[in-house]
Design a protein around this motif. Structure first.
Motif, PDB file in Angstrom:
ATOM      1  N   HIS A 100       0.827  -1.209   0.000  1.00  0.00           N
ATOM      2  CA  HIS A 100       0.000   0.000   0.000  1.00  0.00           C
ATOM      3  C   HIS A 100       0.861   1.258   0.000  1.00  0.00           C
ATOM      4  O   HIS A 100       0.452   2.303   0.510  1.00  0.00           O
ATOM      5  CB  HIS A 100      -0.942   0.020   1.208  1.00  0.00           C
ATOM      6  CG  HIS A 100      -1.849  -1.173   1.265  1.00  0.00           C
ATOM      7  ND1 HIS A 100      -2.922  -1.344   0.419  1.00  0.00           N
ATOM      8  CD2 HIS A 100      -1.835  -2.275   2.058  1.00  0.00           C
ATOM      9  CE1 HIS A 100      -3.538  -2.480   0.684  1.00  0.00           C
ATOM     10  NE2 HIS A 100      -2.903  -3.073   1.677  1.00  0.00           N
ATOM     11  N   ASN A 152     -19.808   4.415   9.252  1.00  0.00           N
ATOM     12  CA  ASN A 152     -20.180   5.811   9.486  1.00  0.00           C
ATOM     13  C   ASN A 152     -21.630   5.948   9.932  1.00  0.00           C
ATOM     14  O   ASN A 152     -21.950   6.731  10.830  1.00  0.00           O
ATOM     15  CB  ASN A 152     -19.947   6.627   8.205  1.00  0.00           C
ATOM     16  CG  ASN A 152     -18.616   7.351   8.230  1.00  0.00           C
ATOM     17  OD1 ASN A 152     -17.650   6.862   8.817  1.00  0.00           O
ATOM     18  ND2 ASN A 152     -18.554   8.500   7.592  1.00  0.00           N
ATOM     19  N   ASP A 192     -13.054   6.436   9.531  1.00  0.00           N
ATOM     20  CA  ASP A 192     -11.672   5.984   9.685  1.00  0.00           C
ATOM     21  C   ASP A 192     -10.801   6.353   8.493  1.00  0.00           C
ATOM     22  O   ASP A 192      -9.571   6.302   8.572  1.00  0.00           O
ATOM     23  CB  ASP A 192     -11.645   4.462   9.873  1.00  0.00           C
ATOM     24  CG  ASP A 192     -12.305   4.050  11.189  1.00  0.00           C
ATOM     25  OD1 ASP A 192     -12.311   4.868  12.128  1.00  0.00           O
ATOM     26  OD2 ASP A 192     -12.814   2.915  11.254  1.00  0.00           O
ATOM     27  N   GLY A 193     -11.421   6.702   7.374  1.00  0.00           N
ATOM     28  CA  GLY A 193     -10.641   7.064   6.190  1.00  0.00           C
ATOM     29  C   GLY A 193     -10.134   8.482   6.197  1.00  0.00           C
ATOM     30  O   GLY A 193      -9.395   8.877   5.295  1.00  0.00           O
ATOM     31  N   ALA A 241     -17.121   0.795   4.950  1.00  0.00           N
ATOM     32  CA  ALA A 241     -16.841   2.149   5.415  1.00  0.00           C
ATOM     33  C   ALA A 241     -18.119   2.951   5.588  1.00  0.00           C
ATOM     34  O   ALA A 241     -18.287   3.682   6.578  1.00  0.00           O
ATOM     35  CB  ALA A 241     -15.899   2.840   4.420  1.00  0.00           C
ATOM     36  N   SER A 258     -18.578   8.721   4.303  1.00  0.00           N
ATOM     37  CA  SER A 258     -17.175   8.396   4.594  1.00  0.00           C
ATOM     38  C   SER A 258     -16.248   9.073   3.593  1.00  0.00           C
ATOM     39  O   SER A 258     -16.642   9.392   2.464  1.00  0.00           O
ATOM     40  CB  SER A 258     -16.959   6.883   4.550  1.00  0.00           C
ATOM     41  OG  SER A 258     -17.175   6.387   3.242  1.00  0.00           O
ATOM     42  N   ARG A 259     -15.012   9.277   4.034  1.00  0.00           N
ATOM     43  CA  ARG A 259     -14.019   9.870   3.141  1.00  0.00           C
ATOM     44  C   ARG A 259     -13.710   8.927   1.971  1.00  0.00           C
ATOM     45  O   ARG A 259     -13.347   9.382   0.887  1.00  0.00           O
ATOM     46  CB  ARG A 259     -12.738  10.166   3.916  1.00  0.00           C
ATOM     47  CG  ARG A 259     -12.881  11.261   4.943  1.00  0.00           C
ATOM     48  CD  ARG A 259     -13.044  12.624   4.281  1.00  0.00           C
ATOM     49  NE  ARG A 259     -13.309  13.650   5.276  1.00  0.00           N
ATOM     50  CZ  ARG A 259     -12.385  14.274   5.990  1.00  0.00           C
ATOM     51  NH1 ARG A 259     -11.118  13.959   5.825  1.00  0.00           N
ATOM     52  NH2 ARG A 259     -12.729  15.200   6.857  1.00  0.00           N
ATOM     53  N   GLU A 260     -13.836   7.627   2.189  1.00  0.00           N
ATOM     54  CA  GLU A 260     -13.622   6.688   1.087  1.00  0.00           C
ATOM     55  C   GLU A 260     -14.637   6.919  -0.028  1.00  0.00           C
ATOM     56  O   GLU A 260     -14.290   6.907  -1.218  1.00  0.00           O
ATOM     57  CB  GLU A 260     -13.723   5.246   1.586  1.00  0.00           C
ATOM     58  CG  GLU A 260     -12.604   4.806   2.495  1.00  0.00           C
ATOM     59  CD  GLU A 260     -12.892   5.074   3.965  1.00  0.00           C
ATOM     60  OE1 GLU A 260     -12.247   4.456   4.822  1.00  0.00           O
ATOM     61  OE2 GLU A 260     -13.778   5.909   4.253  1.00  0.00           O
ATOM     62  N   LYS A 261     -15.888   7.143   0.351  1.00  0.00           N
ATOM     63  CA  LYS A 261     -16.932   7.387  -0.645  1.00  0.00           C
ATOM     64  C   LYS A 261     -16.717   8.728  -1.342  1.00  0.00           C
ATOM     65  O   LYS A 261     -16.912   8.848  -2.566  1.00  0.00           O
ATOM     66  CB  LYS A 261     -18.299   7.351   0.036  1.00  0.00           C
ATOM     67  CG  LYS A 261     -19.479   7.424  -0.926  1.00  0.00           C
ATOM     68  CD  LYS A 261     -19.504   6.210  -1.845  1.00  0.00           C
ATOM     69  CE  LYS A 261     -20.766   6.177  -2.700  1.00  0.00           C
ATOM     70  NZ  LYS A 261     -21.976   5.919  -1.901  1.00  0.00           N
TER      71      LYS A 261
END
Length: 468
Positions: A164, A375, A385-386, A371, A282-285
């Motif tokens: 990663h 949330n 968490d992102g 994720a 979420s920050r991932e989205k």
């Protein structure tokens, strides 16, 4: 005495004039002399010049680039250059060049075609003789099977998925590729630093991209400090009440900022972050919505910096095709060819259709589903968490927020962005004399597209002046 001087002068001119008429290339010194000779290969199928490695059984053309010594006229040369081309010590081709055919000595000669049947290191050499002068030059090349070109890519994918760490994966892929081309670890490491890193950093177009991102990040920071980003968030709160409407706003912002994918990610992502956090997204989205909108929209809209770069590459290959085949069936306009390719850009089209369906249905998949559910279950409004974390493990907070007493007005962002958009549009609609107006010549439009990136950067000072 005077008659003797006149006769002597006439004899000197009689010896000089024939040599001058014959041309400056007749002979050099007592014989022809070549100071330097360099070998370069050109791939026959792709016409790529100065290739560093070859594929097994792929035909290439060998060129000898010559640097001649100073010219001195003499009269006893054959004016014939003979050459021999060797691969691994075996003669592959030979021939001659008539130096009287042109008024200037050749700076490059084609020494024939060749192939390499086996993988490994091979030596290509050329021997040139002119009268009594003889010189020889050689160069080592690595030959690989066609599938070997995927090795650096496979290494990048494996390291990126396991560690990663994108920087490590790209660096190792670059190192492996450089070693394959150079033939050794030492030479590969040196070439990686000299050619592929320092050379890339010294490239003018690459520097334009770096400066563009730097100035764009500064512009976004200026908009944040002026209260423009918070003003947009406050203005949209009136209309954005649900998770679905927040995602739709993010997608709409990405579509509107269509003329550059870098600017799209910076502005849409940063301006929508507070809004999506409040709605529990979420920050991932958020990252997916921004990225999946920025690249597709910039790849299919003709007025974008990325499309301008694509058109320049297409036009370059079209020029090569027309030079090799005077009457091809394809259009000679890179812009026309690009327009024809839009309907085949399935990823861009399907992704721009998929995102609205995803927003409308509320469905998520895989890690994104985890994720999003985390949330919603815990009612988090900090991005989940992102969210980016600081060195102390706490949520990273911006140190560029505007003072509390500063009004949060959305037009601080809108006016600055409108100024930037006007500068970009003006640069793409400028006539050859520098005046603004409609451009009638399609070729000029293509040139303006190619120069769009530099025009954006040069226009940044106007944007900062307007905002300040």
């Amino acid at each position: 005495m005077l008659l003797k001087r006149i006769a002597y002068t006439a004899s000197v001119f009689a010896s000089i004039i024939p040599a001058a008429i014959a041309g400056p290339h007749r002979v050099l010194q007592d014989a022809y002399e070549i100071e330097e000779m360099e070998i370069k290969l050109t791939d026959v199928s792709t016409e790529i010049t100065d290739i560093k490695a070859v594929h097994n059984d792929a035909q290439f053309e060998v060129f000898a680039h010559l640097k001649w010594a100073d010219e001195i006229f003499v009269d006893d040369s054959s004016n014939v250059l003979n050459y021999e081309m060797f691969i691994d010590g075996k003669v592959e081709n030979s021939g001659f060049v008539d130096l009287n055919a042109e008024r200037e000595l050749p700076s490059s000669i084609s020494c024939g075609f060749g192939t390499m049947d086996t993988s490994g290191k091979h030596m290509v050499s050329v021997k040139v003789t002119v009268d009594a002068f003889e010189t020889e030059s050689d160069r080592d090349y690595q030959s690989f099977a066609s599938g070997a070109s995927f090795v650096p890519l496979i290494i990048v994918l494996l390291l990126a998925s396991t560690t990663h760490m994108v920087e490590l994966a790209l660096g190792m892929g670059l190192f492996v590729g450089a070693c394959m081309v150079a033939g050794s670890l030492t030479a590969g490491f040196r070439d990686m630093l000299d050619i592929y890193i320092l050379g890339a950093l010294a490239n003018e177009d690459h520097c334009y991209v770096i400066l563009f991102i730097l100035f764009m990040a500064g512009l976004v920071g200026l908009m944040e400090k002026s209260g423009g980003l918070l003003g947009v968030t406050e203005a949209l709160k009136v209309f954005v009440k649900t998770r679905r409407s927040a995602q739709a706003s993010c997608f709409t912002a990405g579509v509107l900022i269509f003329f550059d994918d870098y600017a799209n990610c910076l502005v849409a992502g940063y301006s929508m972050r507070s809004l999506t956090d409040i709605c529990g997204i979420s920050r991932e989205k958020l990252a997916f919505l921004v990225d999946a909108t920025a690249a597709p929209i910039a790849s299919i809209v003709p007025i974008s910096s990325w499309v301008g770069f694509e058109i320049s590459l297409i036009q370059k290959q079209l020029d090569a095709i027309y030079e090799r085949y005077p009457d091809p069936t394809v259009s000679d306009s890179g812009f026309s060819v690009f327009l024809e390719t839009i309907k085949y850009r399935y990823y861009c089209i399907f992704m721009l259709m998929f995102i609205p369906l995803l927003i409308a249905s509320g469905r998520d998949f895989g890690p994104m589903l985890i994720a999003e559910r985390a949330n919603q279950v815990y009612g988090r409004t900090d991005g989940g968490d992102g969210a980016a974390l600081a060195a102390d493990g706490n949520v990273l907070e911006s140190k560029n927020t505007p003072p509390d007493e500063m009004p949060k007005r959305w037009w601080n962002l809108a006016l600055g962005w409108a100024k930037r958009s006007k500068t970009a549009a003006t640069s793409c609609c400028r006539k050859e004399d520098g005046s603004e107006g409609a451009v009638e010549d399609e070729a000029r439009v293509l040139v303006d597209y190619e120069e769009a990136m530099s025009s954006f950067i040069l226009g940044m000072e106007k944007i900062f002046g307007a905002l300040v």
